[in-house]
Design a protein around this motif. Structure first.
Motif, PDB file in Angstrom:
ATOM      1  N   PRO A  52       0.794  -1.229   0.000  1.00 18.37           N
ATOM      2  CA  PRO A  52       0.000   0.000   0.000  1.00 18.37           C
ATOM      3  C   PRO A  52       0.827   1.280   0.000  1.00 18.37           C
ATOM      4  CG  PRO A  52      -0.126  -1.115   2.124  1.00 18.37           C
ATOM      5  CD  PRO A  52       0.538  -2.053   1.184  1.00 18.37           C
ATOM      6  N   ALA A  53       2.115   1.200   0.335  1.00 10.92           N
ATOM      7  CA  ALA A  53       2.947   2.402   0.284  1.00 10.92           C
ATOM      8  C   ALA A  53       3.189   2.854  -1.144  1.00 10.92           C
ATOM      9  CB  ALA A  53       4.284   2.155   0.974  1.00 10.92           C
ATOM     10  N   GLY A  54       3.098   1.922  -2.103  1.00 14.87           N
ATOM     11  CA  GLY A  54       3.323   2.250  -3.496  1.00 14.87           C
ATOM     12  C   GLY A  54       4.733   1.943  -3.947  1.00 14.87           C
TER      13      GLY A  54
ATOM     14  N   ALA B  85       1.818   7.671  10.790  1.00 13.36           N
ATOM     15  CA  ALA B  85       2.777   6.585  10.583  1.00 13.36           C
ATOM     16  C   ALA B  85       4.220   7.030  10.748  1.00 13.36           C
ATOM     17  CB  ALA B  85       2.578   5.968   9.200  1.00 13.36           C
ATOM     18  N   GLY B  86       4.468   8.316  11.044  1.00 15.34           N
ATOM     19  CA  GLY B  86       5.810   8.779  11.365  1.00 15.34           C
ATOM     20  C   GLY B  86       6.478   9.628  10.318  1.00 15.34           C
ATOM     21  N   ALA B  87       5.996   9.625   9.075  1.00 15.22           N
ATOM     22  CA  ALA B  87       6.657  10.377   8.012  1.00 15.22           C
ATOM     23  C   ALA B  87       6.374  11.869   8.139  1.00 15.22           C
ATOM     24  CB  ALA B  87       6.191   9.881   6.653  1.00 15.22           C
ATOM     25  N   VAL B  88       7.377  12.660   7.815  1.00 16.33           N
ATOM     26  CA  VAL B  88       7.214  14.109   7.687  1.00 16.33           C
ATOM     27  C   VAL B  88       7.171  14.425   6.192  1.00 16.33           C
ATOM     28  CG1 VAL B  88       8.282  16.358   8.054  1.00 16.33           C
ATOM     29  CG2 VAL B  88       8.376  14.628   9.863  1.00 16.33           C
ATOM     30  N   GLY B  89       6.056  14.964   5.733  1.00 17.57           N
ATOM     31  CA  GLY B  89       5.937  15.318   4.323  1.00 17.57           C
ATOM     32  C   GLY B  89       6.099  14.156   3.373  1.00 17.57           C
ATOM     33  N   ALA B  90       5.843  12.946   3.827  1.00 17.43           N
ATOM     34  CA  ALA B  90       6.006  11.737   2.999  1.00 17.43           C
ATOM     35  C   ALA B  90       7.407  11.645   2.399  1.00 17.43           C
ATOM     36  CB  ALA B  90       4.948  11.683   1.885  1.00 17.43           C
ATOM     37  N   SER B  91       8.403  12.192   3.097  1.00 19.28           N
ATOM     38  CA  SER B  91       9.766  12.274   2.564  1.00 19.28           C
ATOM     39  C   SER B  91      10.767  11.685   3.544  1.00 19.28           C
ATOM     40  CB  SER B  91      10.128  13.739   2.302  1.00 19.28           C
ATOM     41  OG  SER B  91      11.518  13.912   2.203  1.00 19.28           O
ATOM     42  N   PRO B  92      11.602  10.720   3.099  1.00 18.63           N
ATOM     43  CA  PRO B  92      12.658  10.225   3.978  1.00 18.63           C
ATOM     44  C   PRO B  92      13.606  11.336   4.424  1.00 18.63           C
ATOM     45  CG  PRO B  92      12.327   8.720   2.133  1.00 18.63           C
ATOM     46  CD  PRO B  92      11.505   9.942   1.846  1.00 18.63           C
ATOM     47  N   ALA B  93      13.980  12.241   3.513  1.00 16.44           N
ATOM     48  CA  ALA B  93      14.915  13.311   3.875  1.00 16.44           C
ATOM     49  C   ALA B  93      14.305  14.253   4.900  1.00 16.44           C
ATOM     50  CB  ALA B  93      15.322  14.093   2.622  1.00 16.44           C
ATOM     51  N   ALA B  94      13.051  14.657   4.665  1.00 22.07           N
ATOM     52  CA  ALA B  94      12.391  15.567   5.609  1.00 22.07           C
ATOM     53  C   ALA B  94      12.234  14.902   6.969  1.00 22.07           C
ATOM     54  CB  ALA B  94      11.031  15.985   5.056  1.00 22.07           C
ATOM     55  N   THR B  95      11.925  13.617   6.976  1.00 24.12           N
ATOM     56  CA  THR B  95      11.746  12.895   8.243  1.00 24.12           C
ATOM     57  C   THR B  95      13.073  12.787   8.995  1.00 24.12           C
ATOM     58  OG1 THR B  95       9.953  11.618   7.228  1.00 24.12           O
ATOM     59  CG2 THR B  95      10.871  10.776   9.286  1.00 24.12           C
ATOM     60  N   ALA B  96      14.153  12.485   8.277  1.00 26.41           N
ATOM     61  CA  ALA B  96      15.472  12.396   8.915  1.00 26.41           C
ATOM     62  C   ALA B  96      15.892  13.756   9.460  1.00 26.41           C
ATOM     63  CB  ALA B  96      16.498  11.880   7.914  1.00 26.41           C
TER      64      ALA B  96
ATOM     65  N   SER C 118       7.172   8.688  -0.127  1.00 23.27           N
ATOM     66  CA  SER C 118       6.588   7.424   0.301  1.00 23.27           C
ATOM     67  C   SER C 118       5.893   7.668   1.639  1.00 23.27           C
ATOM     68  CB  SER C 118       7.671   6.346   0.467  1.00 23.27           C
ATOM     69  OG  SER C 118       7.095   5.114   0.848  1.00 23.27           O
ATOM     70  N   PRO C 119       4.638   7.240   1.754  1.00 25.96           N
ATOM     71  CA  PRO C 119       3.839   6.485   0.791  1.00 25.96           C
ATOM     72  C   PRO C 119       3.194   7.365  -0.271  1.00 25.96           C
ATOM     73  CG  PRO C 119       2.595   6.820   2.812  1.00 25.96           C
ATOM     74  CD  PRO C 119       3.969   7.392   3.064  1.00 25.96           C
ATOM     75  N   ILE C 120       2.841   6.714  -1.408  1.00 30.20           N
ATOM     76  CA  ILE C 120       2.120   7.395  -2.484  1.00 30.20           C
ATOM     77  C   ILE C 120       0.804   6.667  -2.759  1.00 30.20           C
ATOM     78  CG2 ILE C 120       4.189   8.354  -3.549  1.00 30.20           C
ATOM     79  CD1 ILE C 120       3.967   6.031  -5.633  1.00 30.20           C
ATOM     80  N   THR C 121       0.185   6.194  -1.700  1.00 28.08           N
ATOM     81  CA  THR C 121      -0.942   5.268  -1.791  1.00 28.08           C
ATOM     82  C   THR C 121      -2.056   5.763  -2.700  1.00 28.08           C
ATOM     83  OG1 THR C 121      -0.436   4.700   0.509  1.00 28.08           O
ATOM     84  CG2 THR C 121      -2.517   3.890  -0.393  1.00 28.08           C
ATOM     85  N   VAL C 122      -2.594   6.928  -2.425  1.00 22.03           N
ATOM     86  CA  VAL C 122      -3.766   7.416  -3.159  1.00 22.03           C
ATOM     87  C   VAL C 122      -3.386   7.755  -4.594  1.00 22.03           C
ATOM     88  CG1 VAL C 122      -5.599   9.147  -3.197  1.00 22.03           C
ATOM     89  CG2 VAL C 122      -4.756   8.267  -1.011  1.00 22.03           C
TER      90      VAL C 122
ATOM     91  N   SER D 157      -5.106  13.677  -0.929  1.00 23.47           N
ATOM     92  CA  SER D 157      -3.671  13.937  -1.065  1.00 23.47           C
ATOM     93  C   SER D 157      -2.980  12.688  -1.589  1.00 23.47           C
ATOM     94  CB  SER D 157      -3.061  14.336   0.281  1.00 23.47           C
ATOM     95  OG  SER D 157      -3.171  13.270   1.213  1.00 23.47           O
ATOM     96  N   THR D 158      -1.786  12.868  -2.129  1.00 21.21           N
ATOM     97  CA  THR D 158      -1.001  11.746  -2.652  1.00 21.21           C
ATOM     98  C   THR D 158      -0.788  10.682  -1.593  1.00 21.21           C
ATOM     99  OG1 THR D 158       0.145  12.996  -4.366  1.00 21.21           O
ATOM    100  CG2 THR D 158       1.312  11.125  -3.445  1.00 21.21           C
ATOM    101  N   GLY D 159      -0.537  11.105  -0.380  1.00 19.87           N
ATOM    102  CA  GLY D 159      -0.321  10.187   0.725  1.00 19.87           C
ATOM    103  C   GLY D 159      -0.266  10.960   2.017  1.00 19.87           C
ATOM    104  N   PRO D 160      -0.232  10.264   3.161  1.00 22.64           N
ATOM    105  CA  PRO D 160      -0.191  10.936   4.464  1.00 22.64           C
ATOM    106  C   PRO D 160       1.011  11.869   4.577  1.00 22.64           C
ATOM    107  CG  PRO D 160      -0.616   8.585   4.711  1.00 22.64           C
ATOM    108  CD  PRO D 160      -0.257   8.801   3.281  1.00 22.64           C
ATOM    109  N   GLY D 161       0.772  13.049   5.119  1.00 24.23           N
ATOM    110  CA  GLY D 161       1.838  14.016   5.303  1.00 24.23           C
ATOM    111  C   GLY D 161       1.945  15.029   4.183  1.00 24.23           C
ATOM    112  N   LEU D 162       1.177  14.822   3.121  1.00 24.95           N
ATOM    113  CA  LEU D 162       1.155  15.773   2.016  1.00 24.95           C
ATOM    114  C   LEU D 162      -0.203  16.458   1.977  1.00 24.95           C
ATOM    115  CD1 LEU D 162       2.897  13.610  -0.723  1.00 24.95           C
ATOM    116  CD2 LEU D 162       3.867  15.586   0.464  1.00 24.95           C
ATOM    117  N   PRO D 163      -0.268  17.697   1.491  1.00 25.55           N
ATOM    118  CA  PRO D 163      -1.554  18.406   1.462  1.00 25.55           C
ATOM    119  C   PRO D 163      -2.477  17.838   0.398  1.00 25.55           C
ATOM    120  CG  PRO D 163       0.128  19.703   0.367  1.00 25.55           C
ATOM    121  CD  PRO D 163       0.842  18.525   0.967  1.00 25.55           C
ATOM    122  N   ALA D 164      -3.773  17.983   0.605  1.00 23.60           N
ATOM    123  CA  ALA D 164      -4.728  17.645  -0.442  1.00 23.60           C
ATOM    124  C   ALA D 164      -4.474  18.546  -1.641  1.00 23.60           C
ATOM    125  CB  ALA D 164      -6.151  17.822   0.070  1.00 23.60           C
ATOM    126  N   ASP D 165      -4.721  18.023  -2.832  1.00 25.71           N
ATOM    127  CA  ASP D 165      -4.496  18.816  -4.041  1.00 25.71           C
ATOM    128  C   ASP D 165      -5.544  18.463  -5.088  1.00 25.71           C
ATOM    129  OD1 ASP D 165      -3.232  16.878  -6.217  1.00 25.71           O
ATOM    130  OD2 ASP D 165      -2.316  16.350  -4.307  1.00 25.71           O
TER     131      ASP D 165
END
Length: 517
Positions: free
Chosen positions: A32-34, A212-223, A251-255, A292-300
């Motif tokens: 489901p993460a894509g 789920a812990g992600a910031v902005g659905a981005s590994p770099a932003a989360t780190a 990640s994730p890009i579920t929707v 939104s594309t996935g959790p942590g990203l704005p609706a668009d």
């Protein structure tokens, strides 16, 4: 008793493609993460920000393996700027930590990267990628700090300062860092590039990770937000996304993945019976302000409109008034406050509205948006867009939306010009592509020509025959260059595979008989 085998069962091409469609849907359920390609930019940021994360050595080796002969990383032309800055700064950081295990190889790769950057940063305006105006000044500043006292093997770079492209104003980066320092809320879309905040991003009070812990659905932003390997959801997210080494931009890009795959296949008439749970989850992803594309990203508006279109085609429509907040009165913005505008977002809005012709005001809005799209056609007949490097994707999106939902003379003329551009740019081997022929871009061209409503045009028929033959030679493969825009170029694997499958399905002479209504 005869032991002679009987005739082998005949497998119809349509049956094979239907099985491939089922496999695509199953893959979305299983992961489901894509699925998306790894990012040089994002992987470089993880090397610099999270050396404690398992897979660090794999990520460093992966970066070294992907350096080009000219010293750059990433796509052609200006698309190399952001990934090369990230990879070069990451290698400088590794060298600065005193990791001598491969110091010679690291220093050589870093020297080549710096040499490339001195020319690339002077080359003019970089492509319109998300957060480029923040990322380039932030990474240039970080590289300059390294070069104030360069690590061993790079003494010749001491005191060198890299240029900044003239059109990039570092003032916006200063303002973002000011928000972080003051603990004020950061606009949700900026969380995807939180790493530009440097030390101020660490545990920034104005940023909240997704559940789920992600910031902005981005590994770099989360780190960048986490800073240290403190136990919790953010660390769990990084362990999960980085377990194989290199990481994607989002990640994730579920929707995003589910909406595009289901919408592409349904439009082509590929018979689909996705699990009820998957459709229900897609439906639930559309809130009062859209999806939104996935959790942590704005609706668009882009994700919202494609999701609404896919659900309508699957017989589970939702009210298109979810798009109202994005209506500027002239066109639809991807999100409120967007810099610029996207033609593919508006083409997808047209598709979504076209599934609800009886909804109050839809007819007038369709006419208005169609007119806006016609005005944005290039003189040669193509359309270009900010979310994809190839005009074949934008032209496919707009041409089909106009052909299916716009009835005016101007729209019909625009479709004709778009068809003309596609016919003129087909390559000798039957493919299409910006830099070289690719399965992805060929699929978009085939789908656009097949859906343009020109069944009696012999030129279209001949182009489709050549294009479909080329796709069959690729045998359903959907690998190829990264063409989609994020912080650097990426490839959403299942979405590309769905486009190739849909184009192949449209070539099946029995597809009409086998397609669902």
């Amino acid at each position: 008793m005869s032991l002679t085998a009987g005739p082998a069962p005949v497998t119809h091409p349509g049956d094979t493609r239907a099985a491939q469609a089922r496999d695509l849907v199953a893959a979305m359920v299983d992961n489901p993460a894509g699925e998306t390609s790894a990012s040089v930019y994002e992987t470089g940021r993880l090397v610099a920000l999270a050396p404690w994360l398992p897979g660090h050595d794999v990520r460093v080796s992966w970066l070294l393996d992907r350096q080009r002969g000219d010293g750059g990383w990433g796509g052609p032309g200006g698309y190399a700027l952001v990934p090369t800055l990230s990879a070069t700064e990451a290698l400088l950081t590794v060298l600065g930590r005193g990791d001598q295990g491969a110091a010679g190889a690291l220093a050589g790769a870093t020297h080549r990267g710096l040499t490339f950057l001195t020319g690339a940063l002077d080359a003019g305006t970089p492509p319109d990628l998300p957060a480029t105006d923040l990322i380039v000044p932030a990474l240039r500043e970080a590289v300059d700090r390294h070069l104030a006292q360069p690590p061993a093997g790079l003494a010749g770079w001491a005191g060198v300062r890299l240029p900044l492209p003239a059109n990039l104003d570092p003032g916006r980066l200063t303002r973002v860092r000011g928000l972080l320092a003051a603990g004020r809320p950061v606009p949700e879309k900026l969380a995807h590039a939180l790493e530009v905040g440097g030390d101020r991003a660490r545990r920034a009070a104005g940023v909240r990770p997704a559940e789920a812990g992600a910031v902005g659905a981005s590994p770099a932003a989360t780190a960048a937000w986490l800073g240290h390997p403190d136990p919790g959801p953010a660390l769990d997210y990084l362990y999960a996304v980085g377990r194989r080494g290199p990481v994607p931009c989002a990640s994730p890009i579920t929707v995003f993945e589910r909406a595009w795959v289901l919408g592409i296949l349904a439009r082509a008439g590929v018979p689909l019976t996705p699990p009820g749970s998957l459709v229900a989850e897609l439906r639930a992803a559309v809130g009062v302000s859209g999806a939104s594309t996935g959790p942590g990203l704005p609706a668009d508006a882009d994700t919202t409109s494609v999701t609404l279109y896919a659900l309508a085609r699957l017989g589970r429509p939702l009210d298109v008034s979810r798009l109202d907040p994005y209506d500027t009165g002239r066109h639809f913005c991807t999100w409120p406050g967007e810099d610029g505008a996207s033609v593919t977002t508006n083409a997808h809005v047209l598709d979504a509205l076209g599934q609800h012709p009886a909804h109050p005001g839809v007819a007038a809005t369709v006419e208005r948006v169609a007119g806006w799209l016609v005005e944005r056609q290039e003189p040669d007949g193509r359309w270009g867009d900010r979310w994809h490097a190839s005009a074949y994707y934008a032209t496919y999106c707009v041409l089909l939306a106009l052909a299916e939902h716009a009835s005016g003379a101007a729209a019909r003329a625009a479709v004709d010009r778009g068809v003309g551009w596609l016919l003129e740019t087909q390559r000798a081997d039957g493919s299409w592509g910006r830099w070289s022929g690719t399965a992805e871009e060929t699929a978009y061209a085939v789908l656009a020509l097949a859906g343009a409503g020109r069944p009696e045009d012999t030129r279209v028929a001949a182009a489709l025959l050549r294009g479909r033959r080329r796709l069959s030679e690729w045998d359903g493969r959907a690998d190829g260059p990264e063409l989609w825009h994020d912080k650097d170029l990426y490839r959403p694997t299942l979405i590309v595979r769905a486009a190739v499958l849909a184009a192949s399905w449209s070539a099946d002479p029995t597809s009409t008989r086998r397609a669902t209504p």
